[in-house]
Design a protein around this motif. Structure first.
Motif, PDB file in Angstrom:
ATOM      1  N   VAL A   1       5.706 -20.542 -28.736  1.00  0.00           N
ATOM      2  CA  VAL A   1       5.441 -21.862 -29.334  1.00  0.00           C
ATOM      3  C   VAL A   1       6.546 -22.225 -30.311  1.00  0.00           C
ATOM      4  O   VAL A   1       7.040 -23.361 -30.323  1.00  0.00           O
ATOM      5  N   ALA A   2       6.966 -21.273 -31.136  1.00  0.00           N
ATOM      6  CA  ALA A   2       8.024 -21.549 -32.111  1.00  0.00           C
ATOM      7  C   ALA A   2       9.317 -21.941 -31.411  1.00  0.00           C
ATOM      8  O   ALA A   2       9.969 -22.923 -31.779  1.00  0.00           O
ATOM      9  N   ALA A   3       9.684 -21.184 -30.382  1.00  0.00           N
ATOM     10  CA  ALA A   3      10.939 -21.462 -29.680  1.00  0.00           C
ATOM     11  C   ALA A   3      10.891 -22.808 -28.969  1.00  0.00           C
ATOM     12  O   ALA A   3      11.844 -23.593 -29.043  1.00  0.00           O
ATOM     13  N   GLN A   4       9.772 -23.094 -28.283  1.00  0.00           N
ATOM     14  CA  GLN A   4       9.707 -24.328 -27.506  1.00  0.00           C
ATOM     15  C   GLN A   4       9.649 -25.553 -28.394  1.00  0.00           C
ATOM     16  O   GLN A   4      10.313 -26.560 -28.128  1.00  0.00           O
ATOM     17  N   THR A   5       8.855 -25.515 -29.470  1.00  0.00           N
ATOM     18  CA  THR A   5       8.771 -26.685 -30.339  1.00  0.00           C
ATOM     19  C   THR A   5      10.089 -26.932 -31.062  1.00  0.00           C
ATOM     20  O   THR A   5      10.447 -28.086 -31.328  1.00  0.00           O
ATOM     21  N   SER A   6      10.830 -25.880 -31.343  1.00  0.00           N
ATOM     22  CA  SER A   6      12.163 -26.050 -31.929  1.00  0.00           C
ATOM     23  C   SER A   6      13.111 -26.698 -30.930  1.00  0.00           C
ATOM     24  O   SER A   6      13.890 -27.589 -31.283  1.00  0.00           O
ATOM     25  N   GLN A   7      13.051 -26.266 -29.676  1.00  0.00           N
ATOM     26  CA  GLN A   7      13.865 -26.885 -28.636  1.00  0.00           C
ATOM     27  C   GLN A   7      13.490 -28.353 -28.454  1.00  0.00           C
ATOM     28  O   GLN A   7      14.369 -29.208 -28.240  1.00  0.00           O
ATOM     29  N   ASN A   8      12.205 -28.642 -28.541  1.00  0.00           N
ATOM     30  CA  ASN A   8      11.753 -30.028 -28.406  1.00  0.00           C
ATOM     31  C   ASN A   8      12.316 -30.903 -29.522  1.00  0.00           C
ATOM     32  O   ASN A   8      12.727 -32.042 -29.289  1.00  0.00           O
ATOM     33  N   PHE A   9      12.316 -30.367 -30.737  1.00  0.00           N
ATOM     34  CA  PHE A   9      12.888 -31.086 -31.876  1.00  0.00           C
ATOM     35  C   PHE A   9      14.356 -31.403 -31.612  1.00  0.00           C
ATOM     36  O   PHE A   9      14.824 -32.527 -31.818  1.00  0.00           O
ATOM     37  N   ASP A  10      15.083 -30.417 -31.127  1.00  0.00           N
ATOM     38  CA  ASP A  10      16.505 -30.610 -30.842  1.00  0.00           C
ATOM     39  C   ASP A  10      16.712 -31.676 -29.762  1.00  0.00           C
ATOM     40  O   ASP A  10      17.635 -32.492 -29.859  1.00  0.00           O
ATOM     41  N   ARG A  11      15.871 -31.658 -28.754  1.00  0.00           N
ATOM     42  CA  ARG A  11      16.013 -32.611 -27.656  1.00  0.00           C
ATOM     43  C   ARG A  11      15.694 -34.025 -28.136  1.00  0.00           C
ATOM     44  O   ARG A  11      16.446 -34.970 -27.849  1.00  0.00           O
ATOM     45  N   LEU A  12      14.601 -34.187 -28.844  1.00  0.00           N
ATOM     46  CA  LEU A  12      14.197 -35.519 -29.294  1.00  0.00           C
ATOM     47  C   LEU A  12      15.221 -36.113 -30.255  1.00  0.00           C
ATOM     48  O   LEU A  12      15.591 -37.287 -30.133  1.00  0.00           O
ATOM     49  N   PHE A  13      15.678 -35.316 -31.199  1.00  0.00           N
ATOM     50  CA  PHE A  13      16.553 -35.839 -32.247  1.00  0.00           C
ATOM     51  C   PHE A  13      18.045 -35.617 -31.963  1.00  0.00           C
ATOM     52  O   PHE A  13      18.872 -35.659 -32.859  1.00  0.00           O
ATOM     53  N   ARG A  14      18.348 -35.372 -30.688  1.00  0.00           N
ATOM     54  CA  ARG A  14      19.727 -35.387 -30.180  1.00  0.00           C
ATOM     55  C   ARG A  14      20.598 -34.261 -30.724  1.00  0.00           C
ATOM     56  O   ARG A  14      21.797 -34.430 -30.895  1.00  0.00           O
TER      57      ARG A  14
END
Length: 257
Positions: A242-255
């Protein structure tokens, strides 16, 4: 490592840290929280959140007008675009609609939200959306004025699966806070189970909404770990996933990715 995707660092209680924000940031890092997004809510606190982001390598900022903080003179698109054109400002908002506390100002809220959505489209910076008791209007305004290639996040989500699903279809992410740990949040936990982890963020919304077992205390970024742990339990996954995926999601959304 975790990202607290929505916190109000200019408002958290620093008494346990002798008034030192750096100590609070370090306390979060000790629990695996390595980045934070500090949220703007009005023109008055924009300089403070931008300054916090400037001072810390691992903190970013957003600028915008919260629906409960709009004034009679709305912030125009050009003003929002100019505010967003500052170092480390990665998002527009917090904006949106709140009919629970301020339904009498619904028309002004809708105009303000539309301005933020247009500013998001112009700047290419995602929009951070607050929505409460305004499901249809929130979704309709996103459809009318938002840019699906930029999209954004429905933060501190407490609404229905139907609303989450509609937002996901428009490219939005869904962010969950400590509310999902509350005893009376069984329906919301069912929504957590249904939202794909690949489109999910976690947050504290600190200093508000501290998760169990800290409910009733002042919230702070280090407690986003409890939110991620709750998500992991609900989805039958490990905390590290969960930590890894939500961090990746943050990176993807905020470019960042």
């Amino acid at each position: 490592m975790l990202v607290d995707s929505h916190c109000h660092l200019d408002r958290i209680d620093l008494k346990p840290y002798d008034g030192d924000l750096a100590a609070a940031v370090a306390a979060a890092a000790e629990r695996g929280v390595d980045r934070m997004l500090c949220i703007g809510i009005d023109l008055g606190n924009a300089p403070a959140v931008v300054d916090i982001a400037r001072r810390f390598d691992n903190i970013y900022a957003s600028v915008g007008i919260h629906p409960l903080d709009i004034s009679d003179e709305l912030c125009e698109v050009e003003q929002l675009v100019a505010l967003a054109d500052q170092p480390k400002v990665i998002a527009i908002g917090e904006t949106g609609l709140d009919y629970y506390y301020s339904a009498e100002k619904s028309e002004a809220q809708k105009r303000s939200f539309a301005n933020h959505l247009r500013a998001s489209a112009l700047t290419g910076k995602p929009v951070i959306v607050h929505t409460r008791d305004a499901r249809e209007d929130t979704l309709q305004l996103i459809r009318e004025h938002g840019d699906p290639s930029v999209a954004g996040v429905l933060h501190c989500f407490t609404e229905s699966w139907e609303m989450a699903s509609a937002a996901l279809d428009m490219g939005y992410y869904i962010s969950f806070s400590g509310i999902i740990t509350f005893k009376n949040a069984a329906d919301l936990r069912e929504v957590v189970k249904r939202v794909p982890l690949e489109r999910m963020l976690v947050e504290t919304d600190s200093p508000y909404l501290a998760p169990v077992p800290y409910r009733g205390k002042k919230n702070e970024p280090k407690y986003v770990r409890e939110v991620a742990e709750c998500v992991a339990e609900l989805k039958g996954m490990s905390f590290s996933e969960v930590a890894a995926q939500t961090s990746q999601n943050f990176d993807r959304l905020f470019r960042f990715a």
